[in-house]
Design a protein around this motif. Structure first.
Motif, PDB file in Angstrom:
ATOM      1  N   ILE A  69       0.844  -1.187   0.000  1.00 51.00           N
ATOM      2  CA  ILE A  69       0.000   0.000   0.000  1.00 51.00           C
ATOM      3  C   ILE A  69       0.881   1.239   0.000  1.00 51.00           C
ATOM      4  N   TRP A  70       0.533   2.195  -0.844  1.00 57.66           N
ATOM      5  CA  TRP A  70       1.171   3.513  -0.842  1.00 57.66           C
ATOM      6  C   TRP A  70       0.074   4.549  -0.618  1.00 57.66           C
ATOM      7  N   SER A  71       0.179   5.311   0.460  1.00 57.79           N
ATOM      8  CA  SER A  71      -0.865   6.297   0.732  1.00 57.79           C
ATOM      9  C   SER A  71      -0.387   7.289   1.782  1.00 57.79           C
ATOM     10  N   GLY A  72      -0.954   8.480   1.755  1.00 57.84           N
ATOM     11  CA  GLY A  72      -0.614   9.507   2.736  1.00 57.84           C
ATOM     12  C   GLY A  72      -1.404   9.325   4.008  1.00 57.84           C
ATOM     13  N   VAL A  73      -1.019   8.368   4.828  1.00 55.38           N
ATOM     14  CA  VAL A  73      -1.769   8.023   6.031  1.00 55.38           C
ATOM     15  C   VAL A  73      -1.136   8.669   7.262  1.00 55.38           C
ATOM     16  N   GLN A  74      -1.963   8.971   8.252  1.00 52.53           N
ATOM     17  CA  GLN A  74      -1.460   9.556   9.492  1.00 52.53           C
ATOM     18  C   GLN A  74      -1.059   8.498  10.513  1.00 52.53           C
ATOM     19  N   ASP A  75      -1.513   7.271  10.321  1.00 51.87           N
ATOM     20  CA  ASP A  75      -1.096   6.187  11.207  1.00 51.87           C
ATOM     21  C   ASP A  75      -0.915   4.927  10.363  1.00 51.87           C
ATOM     22  N   PRO A  76       0.278   4.704   9.830  1.00 49.40           N
ATOM     23  CA  PRO A  76       0.487   3.569   8.919  1.00 49.40           C
ATOM     24  C   PRO A  76       0.256   2.213   9.575  1.00 49.40           C
ATOM     25  N   LYS A  77       0.494   2.093  10.878  1.00 49.27           N
ATOM     26  CA  LYS A  77       0.244   0.818  11.551  1.00 49.27           C
ATOM     27  C   LYS A  77      -1.246   0.500  11.583  1.00 49.27           C
ATOM     28  N   PHE A  78      -2.067   1.514  11.827  1.00 54.32           N
ATOM     29  CA  PHE A  78      -3.511   1.304  11.809  1.00 54.32           C
ATOM     30  C   PHE A  78      -3.970   0.961  10.400  1.00 54.32           C
ATOM     31  N   ALA A  79      -3.418   1.641   9.395  1.00 52.75           N
ATOM     32  CA  ALA A  79      -3.762   1.318   8.004  1.00 52.75           C
ATOM     33  C   ALA A  79      -3.407  -0.128   7.695  1.00 52.75           C
ATOM     34  N   ARG A  80      -2.269  -0.556   8.172  1.00 53.76           N
ATOM     35  CA  ARG A  80      -1.833  -1.942   7.947  1.00 53.76           C
ATOM     36  C   ARG A  80      -2.828  -2.932   8.534  1.00 53.76           C
ATOM     37  N   SER A  81      -3.265  -2.693   9.765  1.00 54.05           N
ATOM     38  CA  SER A  81      -4.190  -3.618  10.410  1.00 54.05           C
ATOM     39  C   SER A  81      -5.552  -3.609   9.732  1.00 54.05           C
ATOM     40  N   GLN A  82      -6.000  -2.434   9.279  1.00 54.33           N
ATOM     41  CA  GLN A  82      -7.298  -2.345   8.622  1.00 54.33           C
ATOM     42  C   GLN A  82      -7.291  -3.064   7.274  1.00 54.33           C
ATOM     43  N   VAL A  83      -6.221  -2.893   6.521  1.00 51.75           N
ATOM     44  CA  VAL A  83      -6.118  -3.578   5.232  1.00 51.75           C
ATOM     45  C   VAL A  83      -6.029  -5.088   5.444  1.00 51.75           C
ATOM     46  N   ALA A  84      -5.223  -5.495   6.419  1.00 57.86           N
ATOM     47  CA  ALA A  84      -5.098  -6.925   6.700  1.00 57.86           C
ATOM     48  C   ALA A  84      -6.447  -7.517   7.086  1.00 57.86           C
ATOM     49  N   GLY A  85      -7.216  -6.810   7.897  1.00 63.60           N
ATOM     50  CA  GLY A  85      -8.522  -7.304   8.294  1.00 63.60           C
ATOM     51  C   GLY A  85      -9.478  -7.409   7.122  1.00 63.60           C
ATOM     52  N   ALA A  86      -9.467  -6.397   6.249  1.00 61.17           N
ATOM     53  CA  ALA A  86     -10.364  -6.405   5.092  1.00 61.17           C
ATOM     54  C   ALA A  86     -10.032  -7.540   4.130  1.00 61.17           C
ATOM     55  N   LEU A  87      -8.749  -7.890   4.040  1.00 62.76           N
ATOM     56  CA  LEU A  87      -8.331  -8.963   3.141  1.00 62.76           C
ATOM     57  C   LEU A  87      -8.447 -10.343   3.781  1.00 62.76           C
ATOM     58  N   GLY A  88      -8.873 -10.397   5.029  1.00 63.93           N
ATOM     59  CA  GLY A  88      -8.967 -11.674   5.725  1.00 63.93           C
ATOM     60  C   GLY A  88      -7.660 -12.133   6.320  1.00 63.93           C
TER      61      GLY A  88
END
Length: 719
Positions: free
Chosen positions: A354-373
């Motif tokens: 993932i490449w994105s201008g996120v304010q909390d990359p760890k939270f983005a990581r967990s959210q993407v992982a959850g959405a992908l199962g």
């Protein structure tokens, strides 16, 4: 050399309050890492061969053999200027030029305890470790030169990226990097310089990335050239959190350039060879929508529910002779960053990037992982934080990253997802609306016996927590508790007003919310400072004099005195022109605003803004000035004209055409910033400048018109 290093401890806000440990972690490049040194065994600290990926670190400073200095940080540049501030701190301690320092943003990694960019925390937390790491590197470079020349290290100096001997010999840092990496113990002090010796820090400095930004060389998410990434947009429901009942994509699929159509929980995505083709195909979709959970809500009943949540008046303190009451209403606000939400995603069967201008990359990581199962294997997701065009709290939420990942997996190729401005305005997370009741209990001879502020505010969502796993889990499981705790920790009244109470009445409404610049203080603090002026009128006192007599903070008194002096408080002004003041202490900083306004045309026009701020050690005064000026303009916009309206669960405003943010023509002739320095702590700036600017403007309008504003925005044409 790796671009990313992890950490297991949050960095401190100042060297004077924590003990730091720095140690060598890589060779042959000189790499110094800094972390909190509380009870770290010395054997671990002295280990010179630890691989970066195995070492828990806050950040690191590296000197390469070509002389370049690299600083890697767990924060995201969003326009606040942290890359310049970091470069200045490192250049200061290493005695090198700003142009020799490169700043890299760390990828998401669970071994960093906190990667959150927000709460005005970046420089407060990172300045100390950065100075410690750079000073340690300088000491090792000097020691390496002393060994090579066989002289006492104490006789050597550093300047312009070189170690210099009294006899004129010089060695560049690049030439010494390998030897410095093998130094076991520095022979000169590894302590940072005292601020009195600074020649870079504290000097007004232009942004190191300014040229890249204005020439287009700076790369934001949609500028990235990821091979085979296809432009993608999403058709979204007419109401907040609406869902797809059914859709027909036959026409869209047959249109030129269309690569695929994917149904999402949030809408229907269309990917094509160009964004123009994607938008055209999106508009050709035939979608039947289910209304969102807020479809029964509009402005009027939202306001009613907030007012009802205030409840009955409490009993006043004993000996109260009268009670002064103030009521205030604030609207929902969009963050409206100049760069809309966007993400590039590449998902395969076993990994996601993932490449994105996120304010909390760890939270983005967990959210993407959850959405992908992959919730149990988040290490399969790599998140690269990219420079962002504004955040203000909006980029804590990761809808774009989740959508892009799902679309990429469905299409079997990378995607480049862009939210339109309409998407941004009508499907975001918002600063919630609120209603406030403030009661001041007055006693004999104008004494103030009590102050009670009750704020009815929809729950502010903190699913990301405060950057760590524990508070993130709490924010997702118990959002109302997290919101209430944050309110209690951040809201205070800096006056001697007798018995003081501030209470949050959370109102559950199915409208997405988020922290906004200054979070609760953007409403609670603004209402407080407007009510202080109302109290001054009731007591027939000058509002500045009332503040002087009741403020409990030395720093607030100092910035108030400075702004009153620089703004010429009390001088004669033409009819219809008046001044207002307000103060705020937050994020280890203090600030005062004086706003001068002209109401003779019927529409308030800001003539002048004067700001005095104590942010402790001002790393880059020019950057501080820019942030405070920007915050003042934000406050002017939301106080006068900008706000959202909810119509049957839909956000009415869809762009800057109807979300009435101020234009350049509305900016005052001057916004003067004066720095007042009480100590060498590094205070927060990014969120500091909003609340007291808004309150000072409202107070100026009240003094000019004789009527105190109680409902915002004042010039609301949508009522």
């Amino acid at each position: 050399m790796a671009d990313t290093l992890p950490t297991d401890a949050a960095p401190p806000s100042g060297l004077d309050r924590r003990k730091f440990l720095t140690w060598l972690v890589a060779s042959p490049t000189l790499m110094i890492a800094a972390r909190l040194a509380l009870d770290v065994p010395s054997a671990q600290a002295a280990e010179p061969s630890a691989a970066p990926e195995d070492t828990p670190l806050n950040l690191y400073v590296a000197v390469r053999t070509d002389g370049r200095v690299i600083a890697t940080l767990p924060r995201t540049e969003m326009g606040q200027g942290i890359t310049t501030a970091v470069s200045m701190l490192v250049a200061e301690e290493l005695d090198t030029g700003l142009d020799a320092v490169d700043v890299l943003t760390a990828d998401a990694d669970p071994r960093w305890l906190i990667q959150l960019t927000g709460l005005s925390s970046s420089m407060r937390y990172l300045a100390g470790p950065l100075r410690a790491a750079a000073a340690e590197a300088r000491a090792r470079l000097v020691t390496a030169a002393a060994h090579r020349w066989r002289v006492l290290a104490l006789t050597l100096t550093t300047a312009q990226g070189e170690v210099r001997a009294p006899d004129g010999r010089r060695l560049g840092y690049g030439e010494l990097a390998e030897d410095a990496a093998r130094v076991l113990l520095p022979e000169v002090s590894p302590l940072p310089k005292p601020p009195s010796k600074y020649t870079v820090v504290g000097q007004p400095t232009g942004r190191v990335d300014a040229r890249a930004i204005v020439t287009g060389a700076a790369r934001f998410t949609l500028d990235l050239d990821i091979p085979d990434a296809v432009p993608t947009v999403v058709a979204r429901p007419p109401t907040l959190l609406g869902t797809v009942l059914s859709f027909n994509a036959s026409t869209a699929r047959a249109m030129p350039g269309v690569v695929g159509v994917v149904q999402l929980p949030t809408g229907v995505a269309v990917a094509a060879r160009t964004f123009a083709q994607a938008f055209a195909a999106r508009d050709a979709l035939q979608v039947t929508w289910a209304p969102g959970p807020a479809s029964h809500l509009s402005d009027a009943n939202i306001r009613t529910r907030l007012r009802d949540a205030i409840g009955p008046r409490p009993l006043p303190p004993l000996f109260t002779t009268r009670v002064v009451e103030g009521r205030f209403d604030f609207p929902y606000l969009a963050h409206a960053p100049m760069e809309t939400q966007s993400c590039v995603a590449r998902v395969t069967n076993d990994a996601a990037e993932i490449w994105s201008g996120v304010q909390d990359p760890k939270f983005a990581r967990s959210q993407v992982a959850g959405a992908l199962g992959w919730a149990l294997t988040p290490q399969r997701v790599t998140v690269h934080p990219i420079r962002a065009g504004g955040g203000f709290g909006r980029r804590f939420f990761t809808e774009a990253a989740v959508e892009a990942a799902l679309i990429s997996r469905a299409l079997g190729q990378p995607v480049k997802l862009m939210w339109s401005r309409n998407d941004e305005m009508r499907h975001g997370h918002y600063r919630p609306a609120s209603h406030h009741r403030i009661l001041a209990s007055l006693g004999p001879n104008g004494s103030i016996l009590g102050w009670q502020h009750r704020a009815a505010i929809p729950t502010v969502e903190f699913p990301h927590g405060f950057g760590d796993l524990l508070t993130s889990l709490l924010g997702q499981a118990l959002p109302d508790v997290t919101s209430a705790v944050f309110f209690a920790l951040t809201q205070h009244v800096p006056y001697q007003f007798g018995w003081v109470a501030q209470e949050l009445a959370e109102v559950p409404l199915p409208i997405p919310t988020a922290s906004f610049r200054s979070v609760f203080t953007s409403q609670v603090g603004v209402a407080n400072e407007i009510f202080v002026d109302q109290l001054a009128r009731e007591l027939q006192k000058d509002p500045v004099e009332l503040r002087r007599s009741r403020l409990t903070s030395r720093r607030l008194k100092a910035v108030l005195e400075r702004v009153v002096l620089e703004g010429g408080w009390g001088r004669a002004l033409p009819p219809g022109v008046a001044q207002g003041v307000a103060v705020l202490e937050e994020w280890d900083s203090a600030i005062a605003h004086l706003v001068e306004v002209d109401v003779t045309s019927g529409t308030p026009r800001v003539l002048r803004v004067v700001i005095a701020a104590d942010v402790g050690l001002p790393i880059n005064p020019k950057g501080i000035e820019a942030q405070l000026q920007g915050a003042a303009l934000d406050a002017m916009s939301t106080t006068l004209s900008a706000g959202l309206h909810i119509d049957a669960g839909a956000v009415r405003e869809g762009s800057f055409a109807d979300y009435r943010w101020l234009r350049m023509k509305h900016a005052p002739a001057s916004i003067d910033v004066h720095l007042v320095r009480s100590d060498d702590r590094v205070g927060g700036v990014g969120e500091l400048g909003y609340p007291s600017a808004a309150a000072a403007l409202a107070n100026a309008i009240a003094r000019a018109t004789g009527t105190m504003p109680t409902r915002f925005p004042i010039l609301d044409e949508g009522v």
